[in-house]
Structure formats: C-alpha cells, structure tokens
Design a protein around this motif. Sequence first.
Motif, short mmCIF file in Angstrom:
data_model
loop_
_atom_site.label_atom_id
_atom_site.label_comp_id
_atom_site.label_asym_id
_atom_site.label_seq_id
_atom_site.Cartn_x
_atom_site.Cartn_y
_atom_site.Cartn_z
N PHE A 119 -9.15 4.75 3.48
CA PHE A 119 -10.43 5.24 3.95
C PHE A 119 -11.22 4.08 4.53
O PHE A 119 -11.79 3.28 3.79
N ASN A 120 -11.19 3.94 5.85
CA ASN A 120 -11.91 2.87 6.55
C ASN A 120 -11.55 1.49 6.03
O ASN A 120 -12.41 0.62 5.89
N GLY A 121 -10.30 1.26 5.71
CA GLY A 121 -9.84 -0.05 5.26
C GLY A 121 -10.08 -0.32 3.79
O GLY A 121 -9.80 -1.41 3.31
N GLY A 179 0.80 -1.22 0.00
CA GLY A 179 0.00 0.00 0.00
C GLY A 179 0.83 1.27 0.00
O GLY A 179 0.45 2.26 0.63
N MET A 180 1.95 1.25 -0.72
CA MET A 180 2.88 2.38 -0.74
C MET A 180 3.01 2.93 -2.16
O MET A 180 2.84 2.20 -3.14
N VAL A 181 3.34 4.21 -2.24
CA VAL A 181 3.47 4.90 -3.53
C VAL A 181 4.67 5.83 -3.47
O VAL A 181 4.91 6.47 -2.45
#
Length: 123
Positions: free
Chosen positions: A42-44, A20-22
């Motif tokens: 946003f909320n998972g 989940g990285m950019v």
Amino acid sequence: MWKGPEIRLGQVSTVDYTNGMVSVRYTDLDNSVTNKMPMLSFNGEYKMPNVDETVVVLKLSNGSSVGIILGGFWNTTNKPVVAGKNVYHKEISDKAYMEYKDGCLVIHAPSVRFETDTGINEI
C-alpha cells in the motif's frame, strides 16, 4: 472458456521478508501450500503478515499458482485493537504503534528517534 480472477482465503505458511513474498496454506484443499506470491504494497508501506494469519488471496486468471496476497481482515476472532469513528491505529510491531484518537496523536515505542538533514534526535 475464459476464467477470471478468483478470491480465496488461506493461512500464511511462510514469509520471505527480504523479497516481500508469502506462501499460503489452503485448509480446504488438504492443506496444500502455494508457491511464494507477492504481498500487496500500500503506497510502499512494508508490513508482512504473521505465519498462520488468515489472508485474502487474489488468484490471477493466467495460472492457478499466480496471485497476490491482499492482506488480513477483521472478523469476530481477529478484532481491531482500537476501534471507533475517526480513529486511526497502525500496529507497527508487538511493541510499537501509532494512533490518532480524540484529537490526540500517540506514537508509542520503546524509543523514538527523529532524523532530519541536520542531525538525529532521540527521545
């Protein structure tokens, strides 16, 4: 002197889908590329941006390379697919979306599978 957080715009350079990285390229800084930064969840919800997409970056005050990718935004060159009052549209991929408009909920995908504790049903 205390320096608070900074908000910047940049283009996505690379996407690390697993973590989940950019990393982001700043065109106004000789196309310099950041280290990987986390994408805001946003909320998972999981939805990573595309390479070259313009995103908002919140750079934290504890280091110039530390930040969080807040996500993309609408503008004159990046317009919503569907728009209007009381409209919800969630682009899941280039082939799937959910939409609520005019009192009707649409789930569009090549196939749909409903899973429950008692089994799986496909449409």
